[in-house]
Design an enzyme around this catalytic site. Structure first.
Site, mmCIF file in Angstrom:
data_model
loop_
_atom_site.group_PDB
_atom_site.id
_atom_site.type_symbol
_atom_site.label_atom_id
_atom_site.label_comp_id
_atom_site.label_asym_id
_atom_site.label_seq_id
_atom_site.Cartn_x
_atom_site.Cartn_y
_atom_site.Cartn_z
ATOM 1 N N SER A 141 25.395 32.172 25.190
ATOM 2 C CA SER A 141 25.780 31.331 24.061
ATOM 3 C C SER A 141 27.269 31.489 23.815
ATOM 4 O O SER A 141 27.858 32.509 24.201
ATOM 5 C CB SER A 141 25.012 31.759 22.801
ATOM 6 O OG SER A 141 25.537 31.149 21.644
ATOM 7 N N TYR A 154 21.910 38.418 17.030
ATOM 8 C CA TYR A 154 21.888 37.342 18.034
ATOM 9 C C TYR A 154 23.155 37.352 18.881
ATOM 10 O O TYR A 154 23.095 37.295 20.115
ATOM 11 C CB TYR A 154 21.722 35.991 17.342
ATOM 12 C CG TYR A 154 21.599 34.840 18.307
ATOM 13 C CD1 TYR A 154 20.507 34.745 19.163
ATOM 14 C CD2 TYR A 154 22.569 33.838 18.355
ATOM 15 C CE1 TYR A 154 20.396 33.687 20.057
ATOM 16 C CE2 TYR A 154 22.462 32.781 19.235
ATOM 17 C CZ TYR A 154 21.370 32.707 20.085
ATOM 18 O OH TYR A 154 21.268 31.659 20.978
#
Length: 263
Positions: A141, A154
């Site tokens: 990401s 995350y």
């Protein structure tokens, strides 16, 4: 003698990015092994892709946050010599202050985003190196590069995915094995339903479709990119980042504290 098609294994394949990867690899003539928790969705997707592309699709219902799920997919990767692609797509995000989540929640996120990806990569790469061929695609990401409030766990897991992938790329350099890190930004997937952040609160112009994300990522793979950032238009920014990152690493190997830390 007829040669059987290669098999692509895709985790988190029941929807979103994983389902699009499944469709794209089916269109490229691969047979598929689709992995996810939701058996009904897997079977529906398998039937659709078999009908559209005339390929064979197997499904494996597994929760990769659990030991039994990891072991089931590891065994499939080790035992099927036709597998030539692994897409480590399964992942989860809970976007909230760190202390608002329980230890159990954080551990489950780490198990899925880090532990499962690591173990499946080991199972696949051991055989890929032995046969000097194969491809691993790890979905990281853009928060691998920058953490914001509410994304500590995350971002931390995705930072691991990026650096883990970089390390593996160094290890397989010069071989016919390919390993790619993909860094999506905001993508229209169901991950937002469990993340704690509604897509309604995001700028519409910042949201990329899953189809565009996967198509860009596969274009990057075909072009030989080690790291692909689908929404990044100005490649010079990435090149400057890479130059600065490596310069900092090299400049840190002096063995001497910097003057600002000396009395």
């Amino acid at each position: 003698m007829t040669t059987s098609p290669s098999v692509a294994v895709i985790t988190g394949a029941s929807s979103g990015i994983g389902a699009v990867y499944a469709e794209r690899f089916a269109a490229r003539g691969y047979d598929l092994l689709l992995v996810a928790r939701r058996e009904d969705r897997l079977r529906e997707l398998a039937a659709k892709l078999e009908s559209l592309h005339g390929i064979n699709v197997q499904t494996l219902t597994a929760d990769l946050a659990k030991e039994s799920g990891m072991q089931a997919v590891e065994e499939a990767l080790r035992s099927n010599e036709r597998i030539s692609v692994l897409v480590n797509n399964a992942g989860v995000a809970h976007l909230a202050p760190f202390t608002a989540g329980s230890a159990e929640l954080h551990q489950a996120d780490i198990a899925l985003n880090i532990t499962a990806l690591t173990r499946l990569s080991l199972a696949a790469l051991t055989r890929f190196q032995a046969q000097n061929s194969g491809t691993i695609i790890n979905i990281a990401s853009v928060v691998s590069l920058h953490a914001i409030a509410g994304s500590a766990v995350y971002s931390g897991t995705k930072g691991y995915v990026l650096n883990f992938t970089r390390g593996l790329q160094q290890e397989i350099e010069g071989s016919n094995v390919r390993i790619q890190a993909v860094l999506p930004a905001v993508t229209a997937t169901e991950i937002w339903e469990v993340s704690g952040v509604s897509m309604d609160h995001l700028a519409p112009e910042s949201i990329m479709t899953t189809e565009n994300m996967v198509d860009a990522a596969l274009a990057g793979l075909d072009q030989g990119e080690a790291v692909t950032v689908p929404p990044l238009h100005d490649l010079a920014l990435w090149e400057a980042y890479e130059t600065a990152r490596l310069a900092i690493f090299d400049a840190s190997r002096t063995g001497v504290p910097a003057p600002r830390y000396q009395q």
